[in-house]
Each structure stands twice: as structure tokens, then as C-alpha cells.
Design a protein around this motif. Sequence first.
Motif, PDB file in Angstrom:
ATOM      1  N   SER A  58     -60.842 -19.865   2.231  1.00 47.55           N
ATOM      2  CA  SER A  58     -60.957 -20.172   1.010  1.00 47.55           C
ATOM      3  C   SER A  58     -59.748 -19.861  -0.096  1.00 47.55           C
ATOM      4  O   SER A  58     -59.185 -20.632  -0.904  1.00 47.55           O
ATOM      5  N   PHE A  59     -59.306 -18.573   0.295  1.00 49.45           N
ATOM      6  CA  PHE A  59     -58.081 -18.020  -0.313  1.00 49.45           C
ATOM      7  C   PHE A  59     -57.042 -18.470  -0.073  1.00 49.45           C
ATOM      8  O   PHE A  59     -56.382 -18.927  -1.040  1.00 49.45           O
ATOM      9  N   PHE A  60     -56.540 -18.802   1.249  1.00 46.18           N
ATOM     10  CA  PHE A  60     -55.247 -19.389   1.445  1.00 46.18           C
ATOM     11  C   PHE A  60     -55.209 -20.943   1.162  1.00 46.18           C
ATOM     12  O   PHE A  60     -54.037 -21.536   0.983  1.00 46.18           O
ATOM     13  N   ARG A  61     -56.267 -21.478   0.904  1.00 46.84           N
ATOM     14  CA  ARG A  61     -56.197 -23.042   0.777  1.00 46.84           C
ATOM     15  C   ARG A  61     -56.440 -23.158  -1.033  1.00 46.84           C
ATOM     16  O   ARG A  61     -55.958 -24.096  -1.354  1.00 46.84           O
ATOM     17  N   GLY A  62     -56.834 -22.158  -1.545  1.00 45.36           N
ATOM     18  CA  GLY A  62     -57.039 -21.871  -2.914  1.00 45.36           C
ATOM     19  C   GLY A  62     -55.808 -21.281  -3.921  1.00 45.36           C
ATOM     20  O   GLY A  62     -55.966 -21.094  -5.075  1.00 45.36           O
ATOM     21  N   THR A  63     -54.749 -20.646  -3.335  1.00 47.13           N
ATOM     22  CA  THR A  63     -53.873 -20.314  -4.053  1.00 47.13           C
ATOM     23  C   THR A  63     -52.545 -20.777  -3.525  1.00 47.13           C
ATOM     24  O   THR A  63     -52.257 -21.419  -2.592  1.00 47.13           O
ATOM     25  N   PRO A  64     -51.869 -20.732  -4.608  1.00 45.20           N
ATOM     26  CA  PRO A  64     -50.201 -21.319  -4.179  1.00 45.20           C
ATOM     27  C   PRO A  64     -49.618 -20.707  -2.955  1.00 45.20           C
ATOM     28  O   PRO A  64     -49.433 -19.491  -2.635  1.00 45.20           O
ATOM     29  N   GLY A  65     -48.691 -21.571  -2.296  1.00 44.78           N
ATOM     30  CA  GLY A  65     -47.932 -21.190  -1.263  1.00 44.78           C
ATOM     31  C   GLY A  65     -47.080 -20.055  -1.525  1.00 44.78           C
ATOM     32  O   GLY A  65     -46.779 -19.193  -0.559  1.00 44.78           O
ATOM     33  N   GLN A  68     -48.374 -16.749  -1.787  1.00 46.07           N
ATOM     34  CA  GLN A  68     -48.598 -16.039  -0.584  1.00 46.07           C
ATOM     35  C   GLN A  68     -47.514 -15.622   0.072  1.00 46.07           C
ATOM     36  O   GLN A  68     -47.491 -14.695   0.820  1.00 46.07           O
ATOM     37  N   ILE A  69     -46.463 -16.343   0.011  1.00 49.05           N
ATOM     38  CA  ILE A  69     -45.335 -15.651   0.580  1.00 49.05           C
ATOM     39  C   ILE A  69     -44.713 -14.459  -0.110  1.00 49.05           C
ATOM     40  O   ILE A  69     -44.382 -13.432   0.609  1.00 49.05           O
ATOM     41  N   TYR A  70     -44.573 -14.424  -1.407  1.00 46.50           N
ATOM     42  CA  TYR A  70     -44.498 -13.247  -1.911  1.00 46.50           C
ATOM     43  C   TYR A  70     -45.342 -12.017  -1.875  1.00 46.50           C
ATOM     44  O   TYR A  70     -45.061 -10.765  -1.652  1.00 46.50           O
ATOM     45  N   LEU A  71     -46.681 -12.426  -1.426  1.00 49.81           N
ATOM     46  CA  LEU A  71     -47.646 -11.126  -1.337  1.00 49.81           C
ATOM     47  C   LEU A  71     -47.284 -10.615   0.037  1.00 49.81           C
ATOM     48  O   LEU A  71     -47.405  -9.372   0.435  1.00 49.81           O
ATOM     49  N   VAL A  72     -46.981 -11.777   0.937  1.00 51.92           N
ATOM     50  CA  VAL A  72     -46.610 -11.042   2.576  1.00 51.92           C
ATOM     51  C   VAL A  72     -45.477 -10.401   2.438  1.00 51.92           C
ATOM     52  O   VAL A  72     -45.259  -9.401   3.126  1.00 51.92           O
ATOM     53  N   PHE A  73     -44.590 -10.880   1.593  1.00 55.04           N
ATOM     54  CA  PHE A  73     -43.026 -10.621   1.599  1.00 55.04           C
ATOM     55  C   PHE A  73     -43.203  -8.836   1.096  1.00 55.04           C
ATOM     56  O   PHE A  73     -42.377  -8.044   1.518  1.00 55.04           O
TER      57      PHE A  73
END
Length: 229
Positions: A58-65, A68-73
Amino acid sequence: MPSDLLTGVLPRILQYLPATLLYWIVPSVLALFLGTLLCVVRVGRHNILYWLCTVFISFFRGTPGIVQIYLVFFGLPKVFYLFGLDIDDWDPGVFFIIATALNLSCFICETLRGGYLGVDRGQIETGLSIGYNRVQNFIHVIAPQTLKVAVLNLKNLEIDVLKDTSVAYTIGAVEILGSAKAIISAQYGTGQLWILGLVAIIYFVLCSLIEVGFTLASHRMERYERRYA
């Protein structure tokens, strides 16, 4: 300007075609594996693992990609630092691959789950009744039927992932669009529309090849189904 594109700009952009393909293929392979595992959990019992996977998806489908890239980076190095590990020198492309694989796996999971739920229960029972064990029944009955239903959505997902490699430059991972923007910047905007148009054509050709590949795969599955029907 068109002649300059072919003789000067195009080769410089195509130097980063392997990087673009890498940022597409590696996350796709990782996501297929992880998405399948998530799907197995999602079609199973509603235990704690099921609910953890549901929240994850739900988190990865419900937040902008891009978020997510910035969060991981920016976030992953801090998490590793808590365990005494320094990953600040990792190539930005690695973080892009991780973020993309996590995101894509959630969409693949739901695509496969929809395909699995669309399989006729009678066919599954028929496979077991003719002597297939669970593994054989999965290989010869469940997997082909699931893929048959899911193949169209999988094609669309792969096209989206390929196009989304164009945002890798936002964290410093250079690919086709990133190289084009560098060329445009070096030329102070001269020929910007021509260069961006060239990038668009390259992506269009790559996406068309994916379309052809999935069409051939779909026809092959239909022949397989008719053969063993």
C-alpha cells in the motif's frame, strides 16, 4: 541542426543507452522475484506476514515514485550507518535500482494476484485430479493461466518502468535523458527541442520493442495452451 544531431549529439546520447537498459532490466528482474514472493503471501492466509506485506504494498503503490527514490537515496545510507556501514560512495544508480525494484514489485504482486484470482478453480482441481503434484500443477496449470491474464498489465508496467528511467538523473544517475540535459546545458539551450525530440524517439523505439516482445510472448503462451489443452 538535424545534421549535427546525427553526427555529434546522437552518439553521445547513445553512450548511455546501456545504462538506461540496466536501470530497466535489473529492477524488472528483482521486482519479478520479489513481486512473486509478495503475491504468494497475499493469496495465502491472513497472518501477520500478510498484513505486513499489505502495508508495504500500500505504501509503495500509494506514494509518488520520485519521493520513493529520494527516500532510498537519502535514507538508506542513514539506516546502514546505524549498523556501522558507510554506503555514501555507492553509485547513485544503485539507489535508483533499489527504489524502482521495490516500487515495481508491489505492482507486479497485485498484477499476478489478479491473474491468479482469475484462474478457474476447476482447472486447478482438474490438474490435481489427473495426478499432478502441487509443483507440477503450478507449472502446467496455475502459472500459464495466471500469466495469460496478467500479461497485458505486465507489459504496461514494463513500459512505464522503462520511461521512468528518465528520472534517474535527479539523483545523479546518468542515462539517456540525463546525458541529453547535460548536452543542452553545455550548449546553453541551443537545439533543445531537437535534442529532446531525439530522446523521445529513442524511448519510443525502446517501448515499441517491448510491445513486440510481449506480443510474441502472448502468442507463444496461446500456442502452448492449445497444445496442452
